[in-house]
Design an enzyme around this catalytic site. Structure first.
Site, short mmCIF file in Angstrom:
data_model
loop_
_atom_site.label_atom_id
_atom_site.label_comp_id
_atom_site.label_asym_id
_atom_site.label_seq_id
_atom_site.Cartn_x
_atom_site.Cartn_y
_atom_site.Cartn_z
CG HIS A 16 57.47 56.86 14.42
ND1 HIS A 16 57.66 58.12 13.89
CD2 HIS A 16 58.46 56.70 15.32
CE1 HIS A 16 58.70 58.68 14.45
NE2 HIS A 16 59.22 57.84 15.33
CE LYS A 40 64.00 64.54 20.91
NZ LYS A 40 63.27 63.46 20.21
CB SER A 127 61.12 62.59 13.32
OG SER A 127 60.10 61.66 13.59
#
Length: 157
Positions: A16, A40, A127
């Site tokens: 990122h 999520k 992630s």
């Protein structure tokens, strides 16, 4: 011109960070939007994710970090932003991101999505992968910044 780089960033990875740094070379202002996706489950709260990103870019005045819940195009319209930056690692990423780009364009005709391919060094980092490696005691060196590793350790304890 302003651009926005939206994502969950749970947690922010070196991939990122690489995309944000590279994109910031082409835009006057880069807004990193920590989005909330009701589907999520997050390890870090929205504010914790925002703070971790702000720590990473504290010395770069071009990069601003915000939080947002809802449709990205609504945020774009409210803040007069037309450029969306998205990072691509794989062909699978492209399929999903192309669909999102077309949807955003349909909902807001001024929106343009700019795709930046990840560098080979970060092309496999996500992630989700970071959290899995951490859960099983693997080393995260090279995957996420040191301050994020520390935050993960504190979160687990």
């Amino acid at each position: 011109m302003k651009a926005i780089y939206p994502g969950s960033f749970d947690p922010i990875t070196n991939g990122h960070i690489d995309i944000i740094n590279r994109a910031s070379l082409f835009f006057d202002e880069m807004i990193v939007a920590v989005m909330v996706n009701s589907k999520k489950q997050y390890m870090f709260t929205t504010e914790e994710r925002k703070k971790l990103i702000e720590m990473e870019f504290s010395d770069n005045e071009k990069i601003k970090v915000v939080t947002f819940q809802g449709l990205l195009v609504d945020y774009l319209k409210q803040n007069n932003i037309k450029a969306i930056v998205k990072g691509l690692r794989t062909v699978t990423d492209y399929g999903y991101e192309a669909q999102m780009a077309l949807t955003n364009k349909n909902l807001y005709e001024d929106a343009e999505t700019f795709f930046i391919h990840s560098t080979e060094e970060y092309s496999f980092i996500s992630s989700s992968l970071v959290k899995e490696i951490y859960t099983y005691g693997g080393s995260l060196s090279g995957y996420i910044p040191k301050h994020v590793i520390k935050a993960l350790e504190e979160k687990i304890l």
